[in-house]
Motif scaffolding. Sequence first.
Motif, PDB file in Angstrom:
ATOM      1  N   TRP A   1       4.169  10.872   9.189  1.00 34.39           N
ATOM      2  CA  TRP A   1       5.361  10.339   9.862  1.00 34.39           C
ATOM      3  C   TRP A   1       6.630  11.194   9.927  1.00 34.39           C
ATOM      4  CZ3 TRP A   1       5.273   4.372  10.148  1.00 34.39           C
ATOM      5  CH2 TRP A   1       4.392   3.886  10.809  1.00 34.39           C
ATOM      6  N   THR A   2       7.340  11.616  10.950  1.00 33.13           N
ATOM      7  CA  THR A   2       8.599  12.447  10.851  1.00 33.13           C
ATOM      8  C   THR A   2       9.534  11.284  12.010  1.00 33.13           C
ATOM      9  OG1 THR A   2       8.050  13.816  12.637  1.00 33.13           O
ATOM     10  CG2 THR A   2       8.110  14.420  10.151  1.00 33.13           C
ATOM     11  N   VAL A   3      10.817  11.405  11.661  1.00 28.52           N
ATOM     12  CA  VAL A   3      11.921  10.846  12.773  1.00 28.52           C
ATOM     13  C   VAL A   3      12.314  12.008  13.482  1.00 28.52           C
ATOM     14  CG1 VAL A   3      13.936   9.654  12.856  1.00 28.52           C
ATOM     15  CG2 VAL A   3      12.573   9.301  11.054  1.00 28.52           C
ATOM     16  N   ASP A   4      11.722  11.845  14.800  1.00 25.32           N
ATOM     17  CA  ASP A   4      12.025  13.043  15.768  1.00 25.32           C
ATOM     18  C   ASP A   4      13.441  12.439  16.616  1.00 25.32           C
ATOM     19  OD1 ASP A   4       9.949  14.625  15.252  1.00 25.32           O
ATOM     20  OD2 ASP A   4       8.494  13.350  16.222  1.00 25.32           O
ATOM     21  N   GLU A   5      14.511  13.432  16.479  1.00 28.26           N
ATOM     22  CA  GLU A   5      15.693  12.948  17.158  1.00 28.26           C
ATOM     23  C   GLU A   5      15.332  13.500  18.755  1.00 28.26           C
ATOM     24  OE1 GLU A   5      17.840  11.568  15.756  1.00 28.26           O
ATOM     25  OE2 GLU A   5      17.308  11.611  13.657  1.00 28.26           O
TER      26      GLU A   5
ATOM     27  N   THR B   1       0.726  -1.309  -0.113  1.00 29.62           N
ATOM     28  CA  THR B   1       0.010   0.098  -0.173  1.00 29.62           C
ATOM     29  C   THR B   1       1.006   1.210  -0.226  1.00 29.62           C
ATOM     30  OG1 THR B   1      -0.082   0.051   2.272  1.00 29.62           O
ATOM     31  CG2 THR B   1      -1.948  -1.285   1.438  1.00 29.62           C
ATOM     32  N   ASP B   2       0.458   2.366  -0.226  1.00 26.94           N
ATOM     33  CA  ASP B   2       1.087   3.639  -0.387  1.00 26.94           C
ATOM     34  C   ASP B   2       1.603   3.992   1.066  1.00 26.94           C
ATOM     35  OD1 ASP B   2       0.692   3.872  -3.017  1.00 26.94           O
ATOM     36  OD2 ASP B   2      -0.879   5.285  -3.051  1.00 26.94           O
ATOM     37  N   ARG B   3       0.841   3.737   1.899  1.00 25.55           N
ATOM     38  CA  ARG B   3       0.998   3.973   3.489  1.00 25.55           C
ATOM     39  C   ARG B   3       2.191   3.244   3.747  1.00 25.55           C
ATOM     40  NH1 ARG B   3      -2.938   4.961   8.420  1.00 25.55           N
ATOM     41  NH2 ARG B   3      -1.582   6.154   9.798  1.00 25.55           N
ATOM     42  N   LEU B   4       2.168   1.805   3.633  1.00 21.79           N
ATOM     43  CA  LEU B   4       3.236   1.118   3.869  1.00 21.79           C
ATOM     44  C   LEU B   4       4.507   1.523   3.218  1.00 21.79           C
ATOM     45  CD1 LEU B   4       4.760  -1.341   5.250  1.00 21.79           C
ATOM     46  CD2 LEU B   4       3.481  -2.789   3.617  1.00 21.79           C
ATOM     47  N   ALA B   5       4.333   1.724   1.891  1.00 27.53           N
ATOM     48  CA  ALA B   5       5.737   1.969   0.925  1.00 27.53           C
ATOM     49  C   ALA B   5       6.318   3.339   1.698  1.00 27.53           C
ATOM     50  CB  ALA B   5       5.270   2.245  -0.532  1.00 27.53           C
ATOM     51  N   ASP B   6       5.287   4.336   2.042  1.00 29.01           N
ATOM     52  CA  ASP B   6       5.894   5.742   2.447  1.00 29.01           C
ATOM     53  C   ASP B   6       6.658   5.390   3.829  1.00 29.01           C
ATOM     54  OD1 ASP B   6       5.044   7.112   0.392  1.00 29.01           O
ATOM     55  OD2 ASP B   6       3.006   8.112   1.349  1.00 29.01           O
ATOM     56  N   ALA B   7       6.187   4.501   4.866  1.00 21.85           N
ATOM     57  CA  ALA B   7       6.666   4.169   6.061  1.00 21.85           C
ATOM     58  C   ALA B   7       8.086   3.520   5.603  1.00 21.85           C
ATOM     59  CB  ALA B   7       5.766   3.298   6.614  1.00 21.85           C
TER      60      ALA B   7
ATOM     61  N   ARG C   1      13.321  14.882  10.819  1.00 24.84           N
ATOM     62  CA  ARG C   1      13.485  14.918   9.565  1.00 24.84           C
ATOM     63  C   ARG C   1      12.100  14.657   8.900  1.00 24.84           C
ATOM     64  NH1 ARG C   1      17.887  12.002  11.268  1.00 24.84           N
ATOM     65  NH2 ARG C   1      17.276  10.039  10.756  1.00 24.84           N
ATOM     66  N   ALA C   2      11.375  15.380   8.029  1.00 24.49           N
ATOM     67  CA  ALA C   2      10.231  15.165   7.616  1.00 24.49           C
ATOM     68  C   ALA C   2       9.948  13.917   6.871  1.00 24.49           C
ATOM     69  CB  ALA C   2       9.903  16.441   6.812  1.00 24.49           C
ATOM     70  N   GLY C   3       8.904  13.291   7.051  1.00 21.76           N
ATOM     71  CA  GLY C   3       8.661  12.230   6.132  1.00 21.76           C
ATOM     72  C   GLY C   3       7.213  12.729   5.543  1.00 21.76           C
ATOM     73  N   GLY C   4       7.115  12.122   4.304  1.00 22.05           N
ATOM     74  CA  GLY C   4       5.616  12.319   3.506  1.00 22.05           C
ATOM     75  C   GLY C   4       4.658  11.572   4.349  1.00 22.05           C
ATOM     76  N   PRO C   5       3.376  12.167   3.923  1.00 24.87           N
ATOM     77  CA  PRO C   5       2.041  11.587   4.289  1.00 24.87           C
ATOM     78  C   PRO C   5       2.040  10.255   4.240  1.00 24.87           C
ATOM     79  CG  PRO C   5       1.901  12.966   2.405  1.00 24.87           C
ATOM     80  CD  PRO C   5       3.021  13.018   2.736  1.00 24.87           C
ATOM     81  N   ILE C   6       1.528   9.416   5.250  1.00 21.59           N
ATOM     82  CA  ILE C   6       1.252   8.211   5.253  1.00 21.59           C
ATOM     83  C   ILE C   6      -0.244   8.070   5.296  1.00 21.59           C
ATOM     84  CG2 ILE C   6       1.657   5.934   6.324  1.00 21.59           C
ATOM     85  CD1 ILE C   6       4.294   7.336   7.226  1.00 21.59           C
ATOM     86  N   ALA C   7      -1.030   8.027   4.239  1.00 24.61           N
ATOM     87  CA  ALA C   7      -2.477   8.257   4.274  1.00 24.61           C
ATOM     88  C   ALA C   7      -3.116   6.741   4.402  1.00 24.61           C
ATOM     89  CB  ALA C   7      -2.844   8.742   3.180  1.00 24.61           C
TER      90      ALA C   7
ATOM     91  N   VAL D   1      17.090   7.462  22.045  1.00 22.73           N
ATOM     92  CA  VAL D   1      16.449   6.747  20.802  1.00 22.73           C
ATOM     93  C   VAL D   1      15.738   7.849  19.824  1.00 22.73           C
ATOM     94  CG1 VAL D   1      15.290   4.974  19.852  1.00 22.73           C
ATOM     95  CG2 VAL D   1      16.664   4.598  21.889  1.00 22.73           C
ATOM     96  N   PRO D   2      16.062   7.942  18.538  1.00 21.28           N
ATOM     97  CA  PRO D   2      15.149   8.761  17.766  1.00 21.28           C
ATOM     98  C   PRO D   2      13.783   8.150  17.738  1.00 21.28           C
ATOM     99  CG  PRO D   2      17.058   8.390  16.498  1.00 21.28           C
ATOM    100  CD  PRO D   2      17.036   7.419  17.819  1.00 21.28           C
ATOM    101  N   VAL D   3      12.593   8.698  17.467  1.00 29.28           N
ATOM    102  CA  VAL D   3      11.217   8.302  17.546  1.00 29.28           C
ATOM    103  C   VAL D   3      10.253   8.851  16.277  1.00 29.28           C
ATOM    104  CG1 VAL D   3       9.277   7.853  19.131  1.00 29.28           C
ATOM    105  CG2 VAL D   3      11.407   8.577  19.929  1.00 29.28           C
ATOM    106  N   ILE D   4       9.337   7.818  15.791  1.00 29.47           N
ATOM    107  CA  ILE D   4       8.473   7.923  14.984  1.00 29.47           C
ATOM    108  C   ILE D   4       7.116   8.013  16.068  1.00 29.47           C
ATOM    109  CG2 ILE D   4       7.039   7.135  12.992  1.00 29.47           C
ATOM    110  CD1 ILE D   4       9.579   6.470  11.523  1.00 29.47           C
TER     111      ILE D   4
END
Length: 221
Positions: free
Chosen positions: A205-209, A2-8, A215-221, A195-198
């Motif tokens: 989703w973004t990776v929060d240090e 799925t698009d959401r899984l691919a983005d993740a 670091r910004a992530g794309g939308p996971i719809a 530990v960085p977190v999503i």
Amino acid sequence: MTDRLADACALVAAAQPAACIFDFDGTLVDTGTLNTDAARATLTDLGLTIPELWLREAPLADLTALRRRLRADLGVPLPCTDAEFVDRARAHWLARAGLVRPVAHVAALARHLASVSVPLAVASANDGQVVRASLTAVGLTDLFDTVIAREHVTRLKPAPEVYRLAAARLSVAPHRCLAFENTDQGIAAAHAAGVPVIDVRHRAWTVDEPSGGGRAGGPIA
């Protein structure tokens, strides 16, 4: 895929973690009201009738805080040892473990990461038997190299112990891990461990240090 899984998958691949650590309740699996139901049944066993709204907001994982709140808010003591409360609550929980459901996109990501040989752990404030029974019920048990639960640490989230121990069991430095969480306390615990977190509650989703950067992530719809 799925698009959401691919983005993740793309976001995690860009982060290049050496290992991933997943929270349990509400992150990997949807436990619904099972924690509250098990606590209510346990309190009923002990002769206590507790208002539903109070119970929903109570610190059920932290028995010291639960005792304090019961006395302060309701004027009642918890008439058992911590071990007895945990044993009773565990029994009620395990009787309902078949009701849990996976959080579909997070579980799918965990399966993908396991398939590409990323070491995985669970870091939970819940009881270890409960966590393992629930993972078995939703078919996720074999994905995880280690499960860290409440009985393995002296201080629960937001203390960092559970994440530090998970990283140590995976033989990976905390800053090389990536956590997945759905609560502010869990995020604080991961960050305190380095530990960085999503935050899986967010649509994008973004990776929060740990420093607060991300670091910004794309939308996971």
